[in-house]
Design a protein around this motif. Structure first.
Motif, mmCIF file in Angstrom:
data_model
loop_
_atom_site.group_PDB
_atom_site.id
_atom_site.type_symbol
_atom_site.label_atom_id
_atom_site.label_comp_id
_atom_site.label_asym_id
_atom_site.label_seq_id
_atom_site.Cartn_x
_atom_site.Cartn_y
_atom_site.Cartn_z
ATOM 1 N N UNK A 290 0.863 -1.174 0.000
ATOM 2 C CA UNK A 290 0.000 0.000 0.000
ATOM 3 C C UNK A 290 0.900 1.223 0.000
ATOM 4 N N UNK A 291 0.691 2.135 -0.950
ATOM 5 C CA UNK A 291 1.615 3.254 -1.139
ATOM 6 C C UNK A 291 0.890 4.582 -0.895
ATOM 7 N N UNK A 292 0.909 5.087 0.341
ATOM 8 C CA UNK A 292 0.401 6.435 0.602
ATOM 9 C C UNK A 292 1.541 7.439 0.497
ATOM 10 N N UNK A 293 1.192 8.703 0.509
ATOM 11 C CA UNK A 293 2.237 9.723 0.572
ATOM 12 C C UNK A 293 2.922 9.683 1.929
ATOM 13 N N UNK B 213 -4.642 5.420 -1.867
ATOM 14 C CA UNK B 213 -5.685 6.000 -1.028
ATOM 15 C C UNK B 213 -6.669 6.805 -1.861
ATOM 16 N N UNK B 214 -7.960 6.682 -1.484
ATOM 17 C CA UNK B 214 -8.997 7.544 -2.039
ATOM 18 C C UNK B 214 -9.582 8.407 -0.943
ATOM 19 N N UNK B 215 -10.055 9.604 -1.280
ATOM 20 C CA UNK B 215 -10.525 10.559 -0.276
ATOM 21 C C UNK B 215 -11.980 10.946 -0.539
ATOM 22 N N UNK B 216 -12.933 10.265 0.127
ATOM 23 C CA UNK B 216 -14.346 10.662 -0.010
ATOM 24 C C UNK B 216 -14.596 12.098 0.449
ATOM 25 N N UNK B 217 -13.894 12.508 1.506
ATOM 26 C CA UNK B 217 -14.002 13.872 2.000
ATOM 27 C C UNK B 217 -12.729 14.634 1.641
ATOM 28 N N UNK B 218 -12.748 15.926 1.878
ATOM 29 C CA UNK B 218 -11.589 16.750 1.572
ATOM 30 C C UNK B 218 -10.386 16.322 2.400
ATOM 31 N N UNK C 184 -8.042 0.612 -4.679
ATOM 32 C CA UNK C 184 -8.137 1.854 -3.910
ATOM 33 C C UNK C 184 -8.739 1.549 -2.544
ATOM 34 N N UNK C 185 -8.183 2.163 -1.504
ATOM 35 C CA UNK C 185 -8.752 2.086 -0.156
ATOM 36 C C UNK C 185 -9.247 3.479 0.215
ATOM 37 N N UNK C 186 -10.522 3.585 0.573
ATOM 38 C CA UNK C 186 -11.052 4.896 0.937
ATOM 39 C C UNK C 186 -10.580 5.286 2.329
#
Length: 280
Positions: A97-100, A133-138, A161-163
């Motif tokens: 899993x590769x987040x920033x 990562x996905x971002x449902x909210x800001x 994608x993981x929300x």
């Protein structure tokens, strides 16, 4: 509805438990988590990648499917990324899993996930599965247009994608529909906070470190506020409401990514109780 019950059963049968590398978490995994449950291991901006890699190796050796978080901002450069890849491949890891990541400033040249994802592609795609990562909210520090464009750019290098956590089922549903309208066809895992006891959570937060706990609190203040109110947060209710809100022929969730906060026995007991209820 019967269809909702079948969807809930499917989602609860396809779960990933996110854990934080602490001194006791390995024993907790071994005691409470079945081998058919995927375990993901977070990365600390304070402690670096080493605790993540070490725990990943040990859990993989114990027979788990393990997904380390390879946080871009914790990688010093191309040479270190190559070493990390070699180490994980040697451990039998097939999914990353590769987040920033939250390291500020970054320890190397990577300030976002996309350059690391691109570098993994240049290395020959050593992992069959790569999550983003996905971002449902800001996002607290990134404009919405940027996060949407970033997901579009990253889709070529990722496989799912993981929300991020969101507590409004309508927002989650609208986000999932928007992802599909953007022609992003990657499987979607719903990020869901598991059952959490406030006192135990504070104990875990102390072990994690004040800095990291503060960062999480800044990103998700509503969740901590709800924990303080009796009956304020119920993962089952949120999950049911997301499924109801997402009755779309064009969008379906693949599974659940459960933020356990290392409360693994409680999380697995909650999951098994729900599965038994929905099977009835």
């Amino acid at each position: 509805m019967r269809d909702d019950r079948e969807t809930l059963t499917r989602l609860l049968s396809t779960v990933r438990y996110e854990v934080i590398p602490t001194a006791t978490v390995e024993d907790r995994v071994l005691e409470s988590v079945p081998r058919n449950v995927t375990v993901t291991v977070t990365a600390s901006p304070v402690k670096g990648l080493e605790p993540t890699l070490d725990l990943t190796e040990r859990l993989a050796a114990a027979g788990y499917r393990v997904v380390p978080h390879v946080a871009a901002r914790l990688i010093a450069g191309e040479a270190e990324l190559a070493r990390v890849v070699e180490r994980l491949v040697r451990a039998g890891v097939e999914d990353v899993f590769v987040p920033a990541g939250d390291a500020d400033p970054p320890v190397g040249p990577y300030d976002a996930a996309l350059p690391v994802l691109a570098q993994l592609s240049e290395l020959g795609n050593p992992f069959p599965r790569v999550g983003i990562t996905g971002y449902p909210e800001s996002h607290p520090s990134i404009e919405d247009d940027v996060t949407i464009q970033s997901m579009w750019d990253k889709r070529r290098h990722a496989t799912y994608i993981v929300s991020n956590l969101c507590f409004d089922p309508r927002v989650v549903a609208r986000w999932a529909v928007r992802v599909r309208r953007r022609q992003v066809a990657l499987p979607l895992f719903l990020g869901l906070a598991g059952p959490a006891d406030r006192a135990k959570l504070l104990t875990v937060a102390t072990k994690i470190g004040v800095g990291e706990s503060t960062r999480f609190l800044a990103r998700h203040p509503s969740w901590f506020a709800r924990l303080a109110v009796p009956g304020g947060y119920a993962p089952e209710a949120l999950l049911r409401n997301v499924v109801r809100a997402l009755r779309s022929p064009d969008v379906s969730l693949t599974g659940l990514h459960i933020f356990t906060f290392n409360q693994l026995a409680e999380t697995e007991r909650w999951r098994q109780d729900l599965l038994a209820r929905y099977h009835r």
